[in-house]
Scaffold this motif. Structure first.
Motif, PDB file in Angstrom:
ATOM      1  N   SER A   1      11.988   1.829   1.651  1.00 26.86           N
ATOM      2  CA  SER A   1      10.913   2.725   1.203  1.00 26.86           C
ATOM      3  C   SER A   1       9.956   2.830   2.703  1.00 26.86           C
ATOM      4  CB  SER A   1      10.067   2.501   0.132  1.00 26.86           C
ATOM      5  OG  SER A   1       9.259   1.161   0.132  1.00 26.86           O
ATOM      6  N   LEU A   2       9.868   1.695   3.114  1.00 27.77           N
ATOM      7  CA  LEU A   2       8.881   1.476   4.688  1.00 27.77           C
ATOM      8  C   LEU A   2       9.363   2.465   5.466  1.00 27.77           C
ATOM      9  CD1 LEU A   2       7.673  -2.035   4.436  1.00 27.77           C
ATOM     10  CD2 LEU A   2       6.634   0.020   3.516  1.00 27.77           C
ATOM     11  N   GLN A   3      10.745   2.563   5.620  1.00 28.21           N
ATOM     12  CA  GLN A   3      11.520   3.475   6.657  1.00 28.21           C
ATOM     13  C   GLN A   3      11.697   4.818   6.216  1.00 28.21           C
ATOM     14  OE1 GLN A   3      14.809   1.867   8.450  1.00 28.21           O
ATOM     15  NE2 GLN A   3      14.577  -0.271   7.864  1.00 28.21           N
ATOM     16  N   GLY A  12       9.796   6.386   3.606  1.00 26.75           N
ATOM     17  CA  GLY A  12       8.282   7.080   3.485  1.00 26.75           C
ATOM     18  C   GLY A  12       8.104   7.897   2.361  1.00 26.75           C
ATOM     19  N   ASP A  19       6.668  10.500   1.402  1.00 27.32           N
ATOM     20  CA  ASP A  19       6.858  11.871   1.448  1.00 27.32           C
ATOM     21  C   ASP A  19       8.204  12.453   1.143  1.00 27.32           C
ATOM     22  OD1 ASP A  19       4.047  12.396   2.092  1.00 27.32           O
ATOM     23  OD2 ASP A  19       4.430  12.303   4.077  1.00 27.32           O
ATOM     24  N   ARG A  50       0.952  11.310  -1.156  1.00 29.95           N
ATOM     25  CA  ARG A  50      -0.188  11.180  -0.371  1.00 29.95           C
ATOM     26  C   ARG A  50      -1.142  12.268  -0.915  1.00 29.95           C
ATOM     27  NH1 ARG A  50       2.895   9.221   3.639  1.00 29.95           N
ATOM     28  NH2 ARG A  50       2.396   7.462   4.855  1.00 29.95           N
ATOM     29  N   GLN A  62       0.641   1.574   1.369  1.00 29.80           N
ATOM     30  CA  GLN A  62       1.958   1.369   1.705  1.00 29.80           C
ATOM     31  C   GLN A  62       2.378   0.599   0.412  1.00 29.80           C
ATOM     32  OE1 GLN A  62       2.480  -0.650   5.630  1.00 29.80           O
ATOM     33  NE2 GLN A  62       3.709   1.016   6.317  1.00 29.80           N
ATOM     34  N   THR A  67       3.873   3.005  -1.893  1.00 28.96           N
ATOM     35  CA  THR A  67       5.119   3.299  -1.553  1.00 28.96           C
ATOM     36  C   THR A  67       6.148   2.429  -2.291  1.00 28.96           C
ATOM     37  OG1 THR A  67       4.196   4.395   0.327  1.00 28.96           O
ATOM     38  CG2 THR A  67       6.878   3.877   0.029  1.00 28.96           C
TER      39      THR A  67
END
Length: 595
Positions: free
Chosen positions: A375-377, A379, A381, A411, A424, A427
């Motif tokens: 998820s951190l890569q 994102g 959106d 967001r 984050q 996310t």
């Protein structure tokens, strides 16, 4: 000069009078003729018989019980003198002792006035077998009018109550919106009865009669027949509907059995309630018991229950990941059992972790670590946009009233709703179906059908509206790349139910392979200092997680979706695996599975 002025004024006045007489006698003839006709022509409306609701085998689900209503002539009271009214009420009670004199008097007095020349309904329903032996005698009395008045009856009582809905007396707001309800009296209040009310109730017939100044009928001048018996055939099979009610026992939650094209064969929101109690009016004690129950029996959990989807969302999330351009099906992450982000620790359900994990293993074993790190890569959106495109966060379009849309956080959503920035950690929570992500069971069933076929169906309960089949067209929502890589997700979903390491493998006992995804949706946060999770069964009931299991089958030839949610049931596969298996085997017994 003065004489000319006088003659001119005299001529103008006469011309004005002549013009006015011409207008009244000739040009306004139609207007006054209409007024005259309205004063002498009376229209009597005849209520249509409400259409019946049938299941796909034409087994009646909602029918009309034959009966009659009783009305009394107007003007039986004069000021404080109600002796004539009391005489008529006494007569009615002598004929039908079960009638309530106080209710009859109250109903009459509320509608009686000098300006009302119509008979006043005082008894809404008397069974056919009660009135027939008395009909001829009572009908001779000029002050009494007996008319047919069918009453809605639900042969299956509580079974399928949230789908079928019920009819009850129309309130003033509903009558203002649809004046025909003044005649019909009852209106669909919930479920299919409400959604298709205008079709089911039909169109009233008219009888136009000429009356004299004393309101006595002289002759009939016109008649139009009622348009009635608008029957509705559903996709529901009541054999299957009865079956899911029995196997869910005393659990709270929802079940949806739908073919992959969106036709709903059975669905239940539990606990259910008896529809027949609402037709004649429910008592305040019964109403309060329904409204105040912790299990919310009056809430249609199928479309109005909002729950975190937990790990069931990982199938669509995984498809978003491997088509994002950031990750692909060969991307792996090391799962150690937890992930540190800032001053918070995000745990995997498996304390020791899953080791090196790709997308297949992440879905089969439901690895949280994989989705955290991915998820951190990818994102929020891309994650949010993809889930909305796949049917979450919006109405499915099912033919039931008041469907909820749920929440897909992003967001923009957080900024608009809370005026706060996105973090984050949110996310990470969203990636495993927790946090602010909320769905209905119906959305999750539709979402699973998308994973099974690559198209998003429109769920629908109606099969035939009159002579017209109801077949909504599915939506094409996946990108070409997503369609190309969908088999990767399907293979993993099959592994959930059939791989020895699959989270549902130990509980699935179907006669043929199925595919699916389990989910354990937490309702209570776990403190950061906690190292060992408490066993779900040892927790207080309301603190236990919701158990999800959403599936399609057969795995190699998808035909049906079965989605089960058990509120506070704990682990998805453990609590719902047996229920899902029994439903697929029942579908097979009924001949619906084509092998």
């Amino acid at each position: 000069m003065k004489i000319k002025i006088i003659f001119t004024l005299f001529a103008i006045i006469w011309i004005g009078l002549v013009v006015r007489v011409f207008h009244l006698a000739v040009q306004s003839n139609d207007y006054y003729e209409n007024l005259s006709e309205n004063n002498s022509i009376k229209t009597e409306l005849s209520a249509p018989v409400r259409g019946e609701i049938l299941d796909r085998t034409l087994d009646p689900i909602a029918i009309n019980e034959l009966g009659f209503k009783i009305a009394l002539a107007p003007h039986l009271t004069h000021g404080d003198d109600r002796s004539r009214l009391d005489t008529e009420i006494a007569y009615l009670q002598s004929m039908i002792p079960s009638l309530d004199a106080q209710k009859i008097a109250k109903a009459y007095i509320m509608q009686d006035s000098y300006y009302n020349h119509s008979f006043i309904d005082v008894v809404d329903f008397v069974p056919h077998e009660t009135i027939i032996p008395l009909y001829a005698l009572m009908n001779l009395r000029e002050t009494i009018k007996i008319s047919p008045s069918p009453k809605r009856l639900y042969p299956y009582g509580p079974v399928g109550s949230h789908l079928i809905g019920y009819v009850a007396k129309a309130n003033q707001k509903e009558i203002d919106q649809d004046p025909s309800l003044q005649l019909l009296g009852h209106v669909g209040k919930n479920g299919i009865e409400k959604y298709y009310n205008s079709y089911l109730q039909g169109i009233a017939g008219e009888r136009r009669i000429k009356v004299n100044a004393h309101n006595v009928e002289i002759e009939e001048v016109g008649r139009s027949a009622t348009q009635e018996n608008h029957n509705l055939v559903l996709n529901i099979d009541m054999r299957l509907q009865n079956f899911i009610t029995k196997i869910f026992e005393k659990r709270v939650g929802a079940i949806i059995v739908m073919d992959v094209h969106g036709a709903i064969y059975a669905a239940g929101s539990f606990p259910e309630y008896d529809l027949n109690t609402f037709v004649s009016g429910i008592s305040s004690d019964e109403w309060n018991a329904l409204m105040n129950s912790v299990d919310a029996p009056f809430t249609n959990k199928i479309i109005n229950g909002l729950y975190p989807p937990g790990s069931t969302v990982k199938t669509g999330m995984g498809l978003i990941y491997i088509t994002s351009g950031m990750l692909n099906e060969n991307t792996t992450f090391m799962s150690t059992g937890s992930m540190r982000l800032g001053n918070r620790t995000f745990r995997d359900w498996k304390k020791t972790g899953h080791g090196i994990t790709n997308i297949n293993k992440a879905i089969v074993e439901s690895c949280d670590d994989y989705f955290y790190q991915g998820s951190l890569q990818v994102g929020i959106d891309r994650m949010s946009d993809g889930l909305i495109r796949m049917g979450l966060g919006k109405k499915t379009g099912i033919d039931l009233p008041n469907e909820f849309i749920g929440t897909v956080p992003s967001r923009a959503w957080k900024r608009q709703r809370f005026h706060q920035p996105w973090y984050q950690g949110e996310t990470l929570n969203t990636s495993i179906g927790q946090g602010d992500l909320l769905v209905t069971p119906m959305q999750m069933a539709e979402f699973t059908a998308l994973m099974a076929t690559g198209t998003l169906p429109i769920p629908h309960i109606a099969k035939m509206i009159g002579e017209n089949p109801y077949v909504p067209v599915p939506l094409d929502v996946l990108t070409p790349t997503e369609k190309q890589k969908l088999p990767i997700i399907q293979r993993a979903m099959r592994g959930v139910c059939n791989d020895p390491n699959g989270t549902a493998h130990a509980r699935v006992t179907t006669r043929f392979p199925i595919a699916g995804k389990t989910g354990t949706a937490q309702t209570t946060g776990i403190a950061q200092g906690t190292k060992d999770r408490q066993n779900e069964k040892s927790m207080e009931y309301l603190k236990r997680s919701h158990a999800w299991f959403t599936t399609y089958g057969p795995a190699d030839n998808p035909q049906f979706v079965v989605t089960v949610l058990v509120e506070h049931g704990g682990h998805g596969g453990e609590e719902a695996g047996g229920i899902v298996s029994e439903i697929y085997n029942k579908l097979d017994d009924l001949g619906y599975i084509k092998k």
